[in-house]
Design a protein around this motif. Structure first.
Motif, PDB file in Angstrom:
ATOM      1  N   TYR A  59      36.367  42.396  46.241  1.00 53.34           N
ATOM      2  CA  TYR A  59      36.600  41.766  44.937  1.00 53.34           C
ATOM      3  C   TYR A  59      36.021  40.351  44.868  1.00 53.34           C
ATOM      4  O   TYR A  59      36.647  39.428  44.361  1.00 53.34           O
ATOM      5  N   GLU A  98      46.104  40.876  47.291  1.00 52.73           N
ATOM      6  CA  GLU A  98      46.212  42.219  46.720  1.00 52.73           C
ATOM      7  C   GLU A  98      47.468  42.403  45.871  1.00 52.73           C
ATOM      8  O   GLU A  98      47.577  43.355  45.096  1.00 52.73           O
ATOM      9  N   LEU A 138      46.636  42.823  42.329  1.00 51.35           N
ATOM     10  CA  LEU A 138      45.752  43.930  41.977  1.00 51.35           C
ATOM     11  C   LEU A 138      46.513  45.241  42.040  1.00 51.35           C
ATOM     12  O   LEU A 138      47.537  45.353  42.726  1.00 51.35           O
ATOM     13  N   ASP A 170      45.192  47.786  43.377  1.00 47.07           N
ATOM     14  CA  ASP A 170      44.763  48.340  44.663  1.00 47.07           C
ATOM     15  C   ASP A 170      45.722  47.860  45.753  1.00 47.07           C
ATOM     16  O   ASP A 170      45.970  46.664  45.900  1.00 47.07           O
TER      17      ASP A 170
END
Length: 428
Positions: free
Chosen positions: A71, A97, A100, A102
């Motif tokens: 990213y 993370e 996100l 993900d």
């Protein structure tokens, strides 16, 4: 703000600052070494050679693609100089993370890539890739030359170099251009091996992270057979000579650079360091300071006039840009500012504005993860940790009397004047 939580693992000093303030996790890896004439140039090249390629990412384009997959993570490297230490540094920023959808551990991926770049370089015949090294020698020569192009930086470096001749501090952080011819893939790799195996290593992580998880990642991805030295030498804080040095250098310049080096005999780890910060601020650290107001504004003798500290070496230096024929007048009025502070001619407004200026500058440090790591690294160098909050509180307590006391122990060491090639140096 919270302070760093420190631990050790695999011979690595681990410092974690858990905070939800930033959406990026920041990893800073810093190798501490003594400034050494025969190794400074090689150490300054090492981060750039490593960033040219690694075992699984054999060129810089491949490394950039790997960062893009995280990213848009970033990975950079370089060197800095704190006192008589040369710090070899790497900085990685990766999205947390938690922000996100993900669930993949981007922090771990960042550690994995950083570890590979640092510890699994592209090898060739028992050394670094000769192609990488030759290309980096060209780039490093340009870095060193760029200092000559910026005459403000050049004059400051030359003043400090003359002032500390014979001391480790006089060694430039990039090393010397004259040493590049002797560097090849094999001897640079030997310096690299010594660095990664024996230099004290500090890893900083700032972000919304768990310290125990960071320690586990360091132990997983960093070598477990390091043998770091504990023999790094403290910086020498010296007195000025009885007779100040006077150096005149002539180059193709249109504007004179008058720089003055002073010995403060106080460094970052000393109790009186906050008083030194106040003294420097009143003298030349801000637009309200005596140098700016009296030398630049009132007397119109300088295009710029300010002062800065080398906090880890006990040095303060004044820098000014002047018309070449105004050397004597400018020097006289600069010395007058030093005498005024020694005599206690400091207004309440100067004290208040300087205190506020320092507090504001410290507060901005808290907005940058790498600056927070840098403050801690400075404490490692000086042997005394000072948090931003402690610095703010200590500056608030400094009295005018303490500033005057500081002013009376500061000693003039070196007067350096960079002028044009026209006219005789005797005119200076």
């Amino acid at each position: 703000m919270k302070t760093f939580v420190s631990d050790k693992g695999n011979g690595v000093n681990i410092h974690v600052l858990p905070t939800g303030k930033f959406k990026l996790n920041t990893i800073v890896v810093t190798f501490h070494t003594d400034l050494e004439e025969d190794k400074a140039t090689q150490r300054a090249m090492i981060p750039h050679v490593l960033l040219r390629g690694s075992k699984n990412h054999p060129n810089s384009e491949s490394i950039q693609l790997a960062l893009s997959d995280l990213y848009g993570a970033t990975l950079t490297g370089g060197v800095s100089k704190k006192g008589e230490r040369q710090l070899v540094e790497f900085l990685c920023k990766v999205v947390n993370e938690r922000y996100l959808s993900d669930s993949e551990s981007l922090l771990e991926k960042g550690f994995e890539l950083m570890s590979e770049v640092l510890f699994q370089p592209v090898m060739e015949d028992g050394g670094f890739s000769e192609d990488f090294v030759e290309k980096e020698k060209e780039q490093h020569a340009k870095r060193i030359d760029s200092l000559l192009d910026d005459k403000i930086v050049y004059a400051a470096e030359r003043c400090l170099e003359e002032m500390t001749k014979g001391e480790r501090f006089s060694i430039p952080k990039f090393g010397r251009k004259s040493h590049l011819d002797h560097i090849d893939g094999k001897n640079l790799y030997e310096v690299y091996k010594d660095l990664v195996n024996t230099a004290p290593l500090h890893v900083y992580v700032v972000g919304n992270v768990d310290p125990e998880r960071v320690k586990a990642l360091v132990e997983k991805y960093f070598p477990n057979n390091r043998q770091p030295t504990d023999r790094l030498r403290p910086a020498e804080v010296k007195n000025a000579p009885e007779q100040p040095k006077e150096i005149v250098e002539q180059l193709d310049v249109n504007q004179g650079k008058l720089n003055i080096g002073l010995r403060t005999r106080v460094s970052h780890g000393d109790d009186s360091y906050p008083a030194l910060l106040m003294y420097n601020g009143i003298l030349g650290g801000f637009p309200h300071s005596k140098l700016f107001v009296n030398v630049r504004e009132k007397a119109s003798l300088a295009y710029y006039a300010s002062s800065r500290l080398e906090s880890y070496k006990g040095i303060l230096y004044i820098q000014s840009g002047i018309q070449i024929d105004q050397y004597e007048k400018a020097l006289t009025i600069i010395k007058q500012q030093l005498e005024e502070i020694r005599a206690g001619k400091i207004s309440d407004t100067e004290m208040e504005f300087t205190r506020n200026g320092l507090v504001n500058s410290f507060q901005t440090v808290q907005d940058s993860p790498e600056n927070l790591a840098d403050v801690h690294a400075g404490g490692v160098v000086s042997g005394r940790q000072r948090t931003v909050e402690e610095l703010i509180e200590s500056v608030k307590k400094v009295t005018k009397e303490e500033v005057v006391q500081m002013a009376n122990q500061v000693q003039l060491d070196t007067i350096y004047f960079l002028r044009d090639r026209k006219g005789a140096a005797a005119n200076a």
